[in-house]
Design a protein around this motif. Structure first.
Motif, PDB file in Angstrom:
ATOM      1  N   ILE A  48      -5.581   0.565   6.675  1.00  0.00           N
ATOM      2  CA  ILE A  48      -6.401   1.752   6.912  1.00  0.00           C
ATOM      3  C   ILE A  48      -5.554   2.965   7.274  1.00  0.00           C
ATOM      4  O   ILE A  48      -5.754   4.069   6.738  1.00  0.00           O
ATOM      5  CB  ILE A  48      -7.456   1.483   8.003  1.00  0.00           C
ATOM      6  N   ASP A  49      -4.599   2.788   8.185  1.00  0.00           N
ATOM      7  CA  ASP A  49      -3.763   3.912   8.617  1.00  0.00           C
ATOM      8  C   ASP A  49      -3.006   4.536   7.452  1.00  0.00           C
ATOM      9  O   ASP A  49      -2.898   5.766   7.360  1.00  0.00           O
ATOM     10  CB  ASP A  49      -2.763   3.453   9.686  1.00  0.00           C
TER      11      ASP A  49
ATOM     12  N   SER B 217      -2.386   9.193   4.055  1.00  0.00           N
ATOM     13  CA  SER B 217      -2.044   9.658   2.709  1.00  0.00           C
ATOM     14  C   SER B 217      -3.213  10.327   2.009  1.00  0.00           C
ATOM     15  O   SER B 217      -3.040  10.893   0.925  1.00  0.00           O
ATOM     16  CB  SER B 217      -1.553   8.474   1.864  1.00  0.00           C
ATOM     17  N   LYS B 218      -4.393  10.213   2.608  1.00  0.00           N
ATOM     18  CA  LYS B 218      -5.617  10.759   2.021  1.00  0.00           C
ATOM     19  C   LYS B 218      -5.861  10.214   0.605  1.00  0.00           C
ATOM     20  O   LYS B 218      -6.119  10.947  -0.348  1.00  0.00           O
ATOM     21  CB  LYS B 218      -5.590  12.289   2.022  1.00  0.00           C
TER      22      LYS B 218
ATOM     23  N   THR C 217       0.830  -1.204   0.000  1.00  0.00           N
ATOM     24  CA  THR C 217       0.000   0.000   0.000  1.00  0.00           C
ATOM     25  C   THR C 217       0.864   1.252   0.000  1.00  0.00           C
ATOM     26  O   THR C 217       0.593   2.213  -0.738  1.00  0.00           O
ATOM     27  CB  THR C 217      -0.943  -0.004   1.218  1.00  0.00           C
ATOM     28  N   ARG C 218       1.902   1.252   0.831  1.00  0.00           N
ATOM     29  CA  ARG C 218       2.808   2.409   0.873  1.00  0.00           C
ATOM     30  C   ARG C 218       3.507   2.605  -0.479  1.00  0.00           C
ATOM     31  O   ARG C 218       3.654   3.740  -0.959  1.00  0.00           O
ATOM     32  CB  ARG C 218       3.847   2.237   1.976  1.00  0.00           C
ATOM     33  N   LYS C 219       3.939   1.511  -1.079  1.00  0.00           N
ATOM     34  CA  LYS C 219       4.599   1.620  -2.381  1.00  0.00           C
ATOM     35  C   LYS C 219       3.652   2.178  -3.436  1.00  0.00           C
ATOM     36  O   LYS C 219       4.018   3.079  -4.208  1.00  0.00           O
ATOM     37  CB  LYS C 219       5.113   0.252  -2.834  1.00  0.00           C
TER      38      LYS C 219
ATOM     39  N   TRP D 138     -11.932   7.421   4.668  1.00  0.00           N
ATOM     40  CA  TRP D 138     -11.227   7.168   3.413  1.00  0.00           C
ATOM     41  C   TRP D 138     -11.382   5.730   2.937  1.00  0.00           C
ATOM     42  O   TRP D 138     -10.857   5.357   1.882  1.00  0.00           O
ATOM     43  CB  TRP D 138      -9.734   7.490   3.588  1.00  0.00           C
ATOM     44  N   VAL D 139     -12.100   4.907   3.693  1.00  0.00           N
ATOM     45  CA  VAL D 139     -12.139   3.465   3.432  1.00  0.00           C
ATOM     46  C   VAL D 139     -13.553   2.991   3.105  1.00  0.00           C
ATOM     47  O   VAL D 139     -14.517   3.348   3.787  1.00  0.00           O
ATOM     48  CB  VAL D 139     -11.595   2.693   4.648  1.00  0.00           C
TER      49      VAL D 139
END
Length: 388
Positions: free
Chosen positions: A105-106, A111-112, A80-82, A134-135
């Motif tokens: 989720i975090d 990152s919005k 997700t971060r990538k 956001w989810v």
């Protein structure tokens, strides 16, 4: 020389005016799925479904970036971060299982970037807060399915229920909602056991369950690991009714479980038995649309409810992108991602493969009773049970 330079500049400007779409940013959809590991039977049809989604929406090119998280929560977060920081995606779809989705989720919130989970637990979207705004998620809430199960159990006059579920957020969530649904129908849960997704034996747990002498037993597992307790219960001579959750509603579960599945009942999305439903059902046409597309690519009988959850996530994106574009926001920008989130939250009366979406600021799952049916394994096939 100056004249040639001037002509070249004018030509460049003219080409930019004639072909403006070549410089427009495209919509990027990041996808992380469990295509290997214990939940591979969920992730593989989900990955296959990505290829069926449109590459252009409202005149805007769409790129799908698909990663495998191997049913590992840490890897789901890394993916997700990538996708967000390196690939600059506008929306994230995934992951296949509840623990990974909860952990993502975090990242999405900080990152919005809107996230659409294809895992089942209501905890992914509830309680609504600044992070979960956001989810979204496409599988039916487990509470919705638990109510359907409890109703069926009452009609069958079952009074005592045994429970065995995954020793993680999926199993814990199902135990909580099943306790509530069973209590409302006067059903007592007389034994509770847990097991890990990668366990190879549940003999001890099953012996305790059988010893409690329940009228029925619910297995709260997903994918092929849901077959393990089922097969052990049959091996130990259990004669009561066995129920599964919608996490077992795929052909790989039937393949692994074999004849030990016969007679099992579970709640599922309408897509699983769409061809058996009356034409008047409000979900049949949209469900059959996905079924036909998937089976055209992968063969008759290849359909999976989990692929349907990914398809439904794709339909949310297809519906929301034109609305977000109308705000004037450009793909790849924070403004577009915020507009896309708002558009998904306002999707109304959208029929998809598993139900009809009506999202709202307080409901990011958006399904009602039209998103569930009871099915039974009969002759190795899923059979619609209209009376339950």
């Amino acid at each position: 020389m100056h004249q040639k330079s001037s002509i070249s500049t004018r030509l460049t400007l003219a080409l930019a005016l004639v072909f403006p779409l070549t410089v427009m940013a495209q919509v990027k959809v990041g996808v992380t799925l469990a295509t290997t590991g214990p939940a591979a039977s969920l992730g593989i049809p989900e990955r296959n479904t990505v290829a069926l989604l449109p590459n252009e929406i409202a005149g805007q090119k769409v790129e799908y970036i698909v990663l495998d998280d191997a049913t590992d929560t840490t890897q789901a977060v890394k993916n997700t971060r990538k996708l967000i920081t390196e690939d600059k995606v506008d929306v994230v779809i995934g992951t296949s299982v509840t623990p990974g989705s909860l952990a993502m989720i975090d990242v999405a919130a900080e990152s919005k970037v809107p996230m659409i989970s294809v895992a089942a637990s209501a905890r992914i979207v509830d309680p609504m807060d600044d992070k979960r705004k956001w989810v979204f998620k496409t599988p039916q809430n487990d509470a919705l399915m638990a109510t359907a199960l409890a109703d069926a159990m009452k009609k069958k006059n079952y009074k005592k229920l045994g429970f065995i579920g995954f020793a993680d957020a999926y199993g814990d969530g199902w135990l909580a909602v099943m306790k509530d649904a069973a209590q409302k129908q006067g059903i007592e849960i007389v034994a509770v056991e847990k097991y890990a997704r990668n366990d190879t034996s549940v003999t001890g747990q099953v012996l305790k369950l059988v010893g409690a002498k329940p009228d029925a037993i619910l297995i709260a597992g997903a994918g092929t690991p849901a077959a393990l307790p089922q097969k052990e219960l049959i091996a130990r001579g259990y004669k009561g009714q066995i129920f599964q959750t919608h996490g077992a509603a795929n052909n790989d579960f039937l393949r692994v479980c074999g004849k030990d599945c016969e007679g099992t009942m579970l709640p599922a999305g309408p897509m699983l038995v769409a061809s058996q439903m009356p034409d008047s059902n409000p979900v049949k046409a949209s469900a059959m649309d996905y079924v036909k597309k998937y089976e055209a690519a992968h063969g008759a009988g290849s359909i999976s409810t989990f692929g349907g959850h990914l398809w439904d996530a794709g339909q949310l994106v297809v519906t929301a992108v034109p609305v977000a574009l109308k705000t004037g926001a450009k793909p790849g920008t924070p403004e577009f991602r915020a507009a896309l989130r708002d558009a998904i939250e306002n999707v109304k009366n959208l029929p998809v493969s598993h139900g009809v979406f009506n999202m709202s600021p307080t409901d990011h799952a958006g399904f009602d009773d039209r998103a569930r049916v009871i099915v039974k394994v009969d002759g190795g096939k899923w059979v619609y049970q209209p009376g339950l």
